[in-house]
Design an enzyme around this catalytic site. Structure first.
Site, PDB file in Angstrom:
ATOM      1  N   ASP A   1     -10.009  -9.393  -4.676  1.00  0.00           N
ATOM      2  CA  ASP A   1     -11.274  -8.723  -4.019  1.00  0.00           C
ATOM      3  C   ASP A   1     -11.000  -7.534  -3.241  1.00  0.00           C
ATOM      4  O   ASP A   1     -11.796  -6.974  -2.470  1.00  0.00           O
ATOM      5  CB  ASP A   1     -11.830  -9.874  -2.754  1.00  0.00           C
TER       6      ASP A   1
ATOM      7  N   SER B   1       0.842  -1.062   0.006  1.00  0.00           N
ATOM      8  CA  SER B   1       0.001  -0.130  -0.080  1.00  0.00           C
ATOM      9  C   SER B   1       0.780   1.374   0.251  1.00  0.00           C
ATOM     10  O   SER B   1       1.836   1.626  -0.871  1.00  0.00           O
ATOM     11  CB  SER B   1      -0.779  -0.023   1.223  1.00  0.00           C
TER      12      SER B   1
ATOM     13  N   HIS C   1      -7.114  -6.372   0.610  1.00  0.00           N
ATOM     14  CA  HIS C   1      -6.020  -5.361   0.526  1.00  0.00           C
ATOM     15  C   HIS C   1      -4.815  -6.020   1.384  1.00  0.00           C
ATOM     16  O   HIS C   1      -3.753  -5.620   1.210  1.00  0.00           O
ATOM     17  CB  HIS C   1      -6.490  -4.153   1.169  1.00  0.00           C
TER      18      HIS C   1
END
Length: 266
Positions: A216, A93, A245
């Site tokens: 997803d 991220s 995530h």
């Protein structure tokens, strides 16, 4: 408590093995505890290193310096102080954004490989970009929530980051990690990381790159993550079908296998 003075701040870190160093960079408002499983899974053959960015986790919380360029300079100072080279950098991220900023500012001399986990090169919607995850109004709402109810913001993150529900104990531990970041720091780094655009940096990543995304993923667009693999010279893409995530938490065994395979090919 292991602290390394780097770029004027004390950064918390842990090293749990020996061998090739694999440095894990966490997401915005998160922390090193998100990578606890990787510390255990990889310590037999590698040197997994987890690091809290300034303002996060157990690192110092100065009121200034909460920008991706400063975080990248902190990383370079940390790697230099630890005498690290031939590093495999794993950026999840925002950690991937720091990785791109690091390459742009410091090059790849210390790196043997780069792993991008669930991050596209830009988050904010732009007229020439199809993969933005929010517009300016939505970013404004997030920044306001960081100032008015930052615990509720943590709950929203935890709700969206996982394909399946966490155990109560794991959820509590990860909530505590997010809650440690003060609201002023939350607002500063959320704004800075959200307006950055690293599309032009992808071609400068001249080391083998593994790109990982949860099929997803509810926080970023997996198609936008796939663009990273398309635009990075030596990159390949791996989808994690049962993850949102955090594939390294939701599918840790497969994540370890894929990461090991990538490192062994370097």
């Amino acid at each position: 408590m292991p602290l390394q003075r780097a770029n004027g701040v004390d950064l918390y870190y842990e090293r749990t093995g020996t061998g090739r160093p694999i440095v894990f960079l966490h997401g915005v408002l998160m922390g090193a505890r998100f990578f606890e499983r990787q510390q255990d899974d990889l310590a037999d053959a590698y040197d997994p290193i987890v690091l809290d960015f300034r303002g996060h986790g157990r690192s110092a919380q100065p009121q200034t310096g909460h920008t991706l360029p400063t975080y990248a300079d902190d990383l370079e100072a940390f790697l230099a102080a630890q005498g690290l080279s031939e590093v495999v950098l794993v950026g999840w991220s925002m950690g991937a954004l720091v990785g791109w900023e690091y390459v742009d500012r410091h090059g790849t001399d210390r790196l043997d490989g780069f792993v991008v986990v669930d991050q596209q090169p830009a988050d904010l919607e732009r007229p020439d970009y199809d993969y933005g995850v929010f517009d300016l109004a939505e970013l404004t709402d997030v920044l306001e929530l960081a100032q008015t109810d930052h615990h509720q913001l943590a709950e929203i993150f935890l709700e969206d980051m996982f394909h399946t529900a966490l155990s109560a104990d794991r959820r509590r531990r990860l909530f505590d990690e997010i809650a440690q970041v003060p609201p002023l720091i939350k607002t500063a780094i959320l704004f800075d990381q959200s307006i950055r655009d690293y599309r032009e940096v992808l071609s400068a990543v001249d080391v083998p790159t593994l790109v990982v995304t949860g099929r997803d993923d509810a926080l970023v667009d997996p198609d936008g993550v796939a663009v990273v693999a398309e635009k990075t010279p030596e990159a390949r893409l791996e989808y994690f079908e049962a993850s949102s995530h955090c594939p390294f938490i939701e599918e840790p065994e497969r994540f370890a296998d894929v990461l090991r395979s990538f490192v062994e090919e370097l």
